[in-house]
Design a protein around this motif. Structure first.
Motif, PDB file in Angstrom:
ATOM      1  N   PRO A 189      55.939  39.834 -32.229  1.00  0.00           N
ATOM      2  CA  PRO A 189      56.352  38.502 -32.714  1.00  0.00           C
ATOM      3  C   PRO A 189      55.530  37.357 -32.147  1.00  0.00           C
ATOM      4  O   PRO A 189      54.954  37.457 -31.068  1.00  0.00           O
ATOM      5  CB  PRO A 189      57.804  38.404 -32.220  1.00  0.00           C
ATOM      6  CG  PRO A 189      57.805  39.225 -30.962  1.00  0.00           C
ATOM      7  CD  PRO A 189      56.879  40.370 -31.225  1.00  0.00           C
ATOM      8  N   PHE A 190      55.515  36.251 -32.919  1.00  0.00           N
ATOM      9  CA  PHE A 190      54.870  35.007 -32.528  1.00  0.00           C
ATOM     10  C   PHE A 190      55.835  33.852 -32.759  1.00  0.00           C
ATOM     11  O   PHE A 190      56.696  33.918 -33.630  1.00  0.00           O
ATOM     12  CB  PHE A 190      53.599  34.768 -33.341  1.00  0.00           C
ATOM     13  CG  PHE A 190      52.546  35.821 -33.146  1.00  0.00           C
ATOM     14  CD1 PHE A 190      51.681  35.763 -32.065  1.00  0.00           C
ATOM     15  CD2 PHE A 190      52.425  36.878 -34.036  1.00  0.00           C
ATOM     16  CE1 PHE A 190      50.705  36.739 -31.870  1.00  0.00           C
ATOM     17  CE2 PHE A 190      51.461  37.859 -33.855  1.00  0.00           C
ATOM     18  CZ  PHE A 190      50.596  37.791 -32.770  1.00  0.00           C
ATOM     19  N   ALA A 191      55.679  32.804 -31.974  1.00  0.00           N
ATOM     20  CA  ALA A 191      56.518  31.617 -32.130  1.00  0.00           C
ATOM     21  C   ALA A 191      56.350  31.035 -33.532  1.00  0.00           C
ATOM     22  O   ALA A 191      55.263  31.100 -34.114  1.00  0.00           O
ATOM     23  CB  ALA A 191      56.153  30.566 -31.086  1.00  0.00           C
ATOM     24  N   GLN A 192      57.428  30.462 -34.064  1.00  0.00           N
ATOM     25  CA  GLN A 192      57.376  29.826 -35.391  1.00  0.00           C
ATOM     26  C   GLN A 192      56.820  28.409 -35.247  1.00  0.00           C
ATOM     27  O   GLN A 192      57.517  27.422 -35.442  1.00  0.00           O
ATOM     28  CB  GLN A 192      58.769  29.803 -36.016  1.00  0.00           C
ATOM     29  CG  GLN A 192      59.289  31.189 -36.387  1.00  0.00           C
ATOM     30  CD  GLN A 192      60.639  31.128 -37.057  1.00  0.00           C
ATOM     31  OE1 GLN A 192      61.636  30.750 -36.450  1.00  0.00           O
ATOM     32  NE2 GLN A 192      60.688  31.491 -38.332  1.00  0.00           N
ATOM     33  N   SER A 193      55.544  28.341 -34.942  1.00  0.00           N
ATOM     34  CA  SER A 193      54.901  27.057 -34.650  1.00  0.00           C
ATOM     35  C   SER A 193      53.413  27.171 -34.917  1.00  0.00           C
ATOM     36  O   SER A 193      52.881  28.281 -35.101  1.00  0.00           O
ATOM     37  CB  SER A 193      55.123  26.673 -33.182  1.00  0.00           C
ATOM     38  OG  SER A 193      54.510  27.628 -32.325  1.00  0.00           O
ATOM     39  N   VAL A 194      52.736  26.025 -34.923  1.00  0.00           N
ATOM     40  CA  VAL A 194      51.283  26.026 -35.063  1.00  0.00           C
ATOM     41  C   VAL A 194      50.658  26.846 -33.938  1.00  0.00           C
ATOM     42  O   VAL A 194      49.734  27.631 -34.154  1.00  0.00           O
ATOM     43  CB  VAL A 194      50.742  24.586 -35.071  1.00  0.00           C
ATOM     44  CG1 VAL A 194      49.203  24.582 -35.017  1.00  0.00           C
ATOM     45  CG2 VAL A 194      51.220  23.830 -36.307  1.00  0.00           C
ATOM     46  N   GLU A 195      51.188  26.672 -32.730  1.00  0.00           N
ATOM     47  CA  GLU A 195      50.658  27.418 -31.582  1.00  0.00           C
ATOM     48  C   GLU A 195      50.812  28.925 -31.771  1.00  0.00           C
ATOM     49  O   GLU A 195      49.934  29.703 -31.387  1.00  0.00           O
ATOM     50  CB  GLU A 195      51.370  26.978 -30.304  1.00  0.00           C
ATOM     51  CG  GLU A 195      51.076  25.554 -29.866  1.00  0.00           C
ATOM     52  CD  GLU A 195      51.840  24.502 -30.660  1.00  0.00           C
ATOM     53  OE1 GLU A 195      51.518  23.313 -30.508  1.00  0.00           O
ATOM     54  OE2 GLU A 195      52.754  24.871 -31.432  1.00  0.00           O
ATOM     55  N   GLY A 196      51.942  29.325 -32.373  1.00  0.00           N
ATOM     56  CA  GLY A 196      52.142  30.738 -32.648  1.00  0.00           C
ATOM     57  C   GLY A 196      51.103  31.278 -33.621  1.00  0.00           C
ATOM     58  O   GLY A 196      50.598  32.398 -33.466  1.00  0.00           O
ATOM     59  N   GLY A 197      50.771  30.477 -34.632  1.00  0.00           N
ATOM     60  CA  GLY A 197      49.749  30.887 -35.588  1.00  0.00           C
ATOM     61  C   GLY A 197      48.371  30.968 -34.966  1.00  0.00           C
ATOM     62  O   GLY A 197      47.581  31.880 -35.271  1.00  0.00           O
ATOM     63  N   VAL A 198      48.057  30.027 -34.089  1.00  0.00           N
ATOM     64  CA  VAL A 198      46.778  30.054 -33.377  1.00  0.00           C
ATOM     65  C   VAL A 198      46.672  31.322 -32.554  1.00  0.00           C
ATOM     66  O   VAL A 198      45.638  32.007 -32.530  1.00  0.00           O
ATOM     67  CB  VAL A 198      46.629  28.801 -32.476  1.00  0.00           C
ATOM     68  CG1 VAL A 198      45.438  28.953 -31.532  1.00  0.00           C
ATOM     69  CG2 VAL A 198      46.465  27.550 -33.332  1.00  0.00           C
ATOM     70  N   GLN A 199      47.757  31.678 -31.867  1.00  0.00           N
ATOM     71  CA  GLN A 199      47.771  32.883 -31.050  1.00  0.00           C
ATOM     72  C   GLN A 199      47.560  34.132 -31.911  1.00  0.00           C
ATOM     73  O   GLN A 199      46.905  35.091 -31.486  1.00  0.00           O
ATOM     74  CB  GLN A 199      49.096  32.984 -30.298  1.00  0.00           C
ATOM     75  CG  GLN A 199      49.200  34.197 -29.388  1.00  0.00           C
ATOM     76  CD  GLN A 199      50.588  34.343 -28.780  1.00  0.00           C
ATOM     77  OE1 GLN A 199      51.487  33.556 -29.063  1.00  0.00           O
ATOM     78  NE2 GLN A 199      50.762  35.366 -27.957  1.00  0.00           N
ATOM     79  N   ALA A 200      48.119  34.122 -33.117  1.00  0.00           N
ATOM     80  CA  ALA A 200      48.044  35.302 -33.978  1.00  0.00           C
ATOM     81  C   ALA A 200      46.688  35.480 -34.649  1.00  0.00           C
ATOM     82  O   ALA A 200      46.338  36.603 -35.050  1.00  0.00           O
ATOM     83  CB  ALA A 200      49.129  35.207 -35.061  1.00  0.00           C
ATOM     84  N   ALA A 201      45.908  34.419 -34.767  1.00  0.00           N
ATOM     85  CA  ALA A 201      44.716  34.434 -35.625  1.00  0.00           C
ATOM     86  C   ALA A 201      43.710  35.508 -35.235  1.00  0.00           C
ATOM     87  O   ALA A 201      43.226  36.267 -36.094  1.00  0.00           O
ATOM     88  CB  ALA A 201      44.051  33.058 -35.607  1.00  0.00           C
ATOM     89  N   ASP A 202      43.345  35.587 -33.961  1.00  0.00           N
ATOM     90  CA  ASP A 202      42.349  36.579 -33.554  1.00  0.00           C
ATOM     91  C   ASP A 202      42.851  37.998 -33.778  1.00  0.00           C
ATOM     92  O   ASP A 202      42.080  38.898 -34.137  1.00  0.00           O
ATOM     93  CB  ASP A 202      41.995  36.384 -32.078  1.00  0.00           C
ATOM     94  CG  ASP A 202      41.160  35.130 -31.843  1.00  0.00           C
ATOM     95  OD1 ASP A 202      40.535  34.657 -32.806  1.00  0.00           O
ATOM     96  OD2 ASP A 202      41.144  34.629 -30.711  1.00  0.00           O
ATOM     97  N   ILE A 203      44.153  38.212 -33.581  1.00  0.00           N
ATOM     98  CA  ILE A 203      44.728  39.545 -33.770  1.00  0.00           C
ATOM     99  C   ILE A 203      44.703  39.908 -35.252  1.00  0.00           C
ATOM    100  O   ILE A 203      44.400  41.049 -35.623  1.00  0.00           O
ATOM    101  CB  ILE A 203      46.153  39.594 -33.204  1.00  0.00           C
ATOM    102  CG1 ILE A 203      46.126  39.232 -31.718  1.00  0.00           C
ATOM    103  CG2 ILE A 203      46.780  40.969 -33.413  1.00  0.00           C
ATOM    104  CD1 ILE A 203      47.494  39.067 -31.100  1.00  0.00           C
TER     105      ILE A 203
END
Length: 338
Positions: A208-222
């Motif tokens: 899981p990732f946070a429901q936020s812009v920061e969560g999306g940034v974290q997910a991008a490389d993965i």
């Protein structure tokens, strides 16, 4: 058996009076003690008894998980507009997607309102049922114990999103999960799974990732590292963060990776490229939730009539496109995340 104030006091190592003050007069409790008591109360699933109401207040309470999320202000306006049309005011609380904050809001609001609307509640089902036994309650995008509920049906919108990507030639797709326990994410993911299976698409589930812009940034490389050509995020903010970080990595949306969000907030159409997303009809849902609650207040009928479902719809914009032969990684070295 419902958790009592004595249970919380014993577990927290404080007096029952301290627990009572924590919820009733929090300014009179040391901040460290108050935080500790609230954490213990959340862990045990304790919700304090609301103050008894002998007369109608003419107000309803609305508890949302994140007032900063652009999804919620239009919904709040819809609830307020509908309540005013029926001669009710609203009290608003932001739980910060935290069950302890939500429980504290219930304790404070129950003294001032005739009923409660919970949007995407993080409280345990048994706690919500207990609250509804004392305060008329309606849930939105959550179900618990047959309580009156309004839900945005995930099936249609998420199916449309997957079918859209399939029609564009995508065969390998990622789903970016919200934090565990988010009810709407569980249903969205299930709909994506079913449709991918029916179409023979490979699904990679991340998070899981946070429901936020920061969560999306974290997910991008993965997302990029898994070699998918499309990604469906659990909400618009996550999708936006995903798009921004993919661009920082030198990848093009939609030429290299197509991205789909959920919510259709106003920010979706401001992005470049504009975000393809599943629209949640917040005006309709907010109005229905108010009507359910006020009808419950008038009739007192708590019979389980099943959830009221509202259809969702894919809005196609610029962030999705035909699949290319492969992801075009930039020729320069990828920058670090730092």
């Amino acid at each position: 058996m419902a958790v009592t104030i004595a249970d919380v006091a014993a577990e927290a190592g404080v007096s029952k009076a301290t627990v009572s003050r924590t919820f009733g007069m929090p300014d009179r409790v040391n901040a460290v003690t108050r935080t500790h008591v609230l954490a213990v109360a959340e862990q045990l699933g304790y919700v304090p008894d609301p103050a008894p109401r002998s007369t109608r207040t003419g107000s309803v309470g609305l508890i949302v998980p994140d007032i900063v999320n652009p999804f919620f202000p239009p919904m709040i306006k819809a609830v307020q507009r509908r309540a005013r049309s029926r001669n009710y005011g609203i009290y608003l609380a932001d739980s910060d997607a935290h069950a302890g904050e939500e429980a504290e809001a219930v304790a404070e609001m129950s003294k001032q309102v005739d009923g409660l609307i919970f949007w995407s509640s993080r409280l345990p089902s048994e706690t919500l049922v207990d609250i509804a036994g004392r305060v008329p309650t309606v849930l939105v995008n959550r179900s618990a114990g047959g309580l009156p509920t309004v839900v945005a049906s995930s099936e249609d919108g998420m199916r449309q999103a997957v079918e859209h990507l399939y029609a564009l030639g995508h065969t390998r797709c990622a789903y970016v999960n919200a934090p565990r326990g988010v009810w709407s994410n569980q249903h969205r993911r299930a709909a994506v799974r079913r449709t991918c299976k029916a179409l023979g698409m490979e699904l990679v589930e991340l998070g899981p990732f946070a429901q936020s812009v920061e969560g999306g940034v974290q997910a991008a490389d993965i997302v990029a590292a898994h070699g998918v050509t499309a990604a469906i995020a659990n909400n618009d903010l996550t999708a936006i963060g995903l798009m921004l970080q993919l661009a920082n990595r030198g990848l093009s949306v939609p030429d290299d990776i197509s991205v789909v969000g959920v919510d259709d907030t106003f920010v979706a159409s401001l992005m470049r490229p504009q975000l393809t997303t599943v629209r949640i009809p917040v005006d309709e849902i907010g109005s229905l939730a108010v009507d359910l609650l006020l009808n419950l207040l008038q009739s007192g009928d708590k019979a389980d009539t099943g959830p009221v479902e509202v259809d969702t719809q894919l809005i196609v914009r610029e962030s999705t496109g035909p699949v290319t032969a492969e992801i075009h990684w930039p020729s320069r070295p990828l920058p670090s995340q730092d």
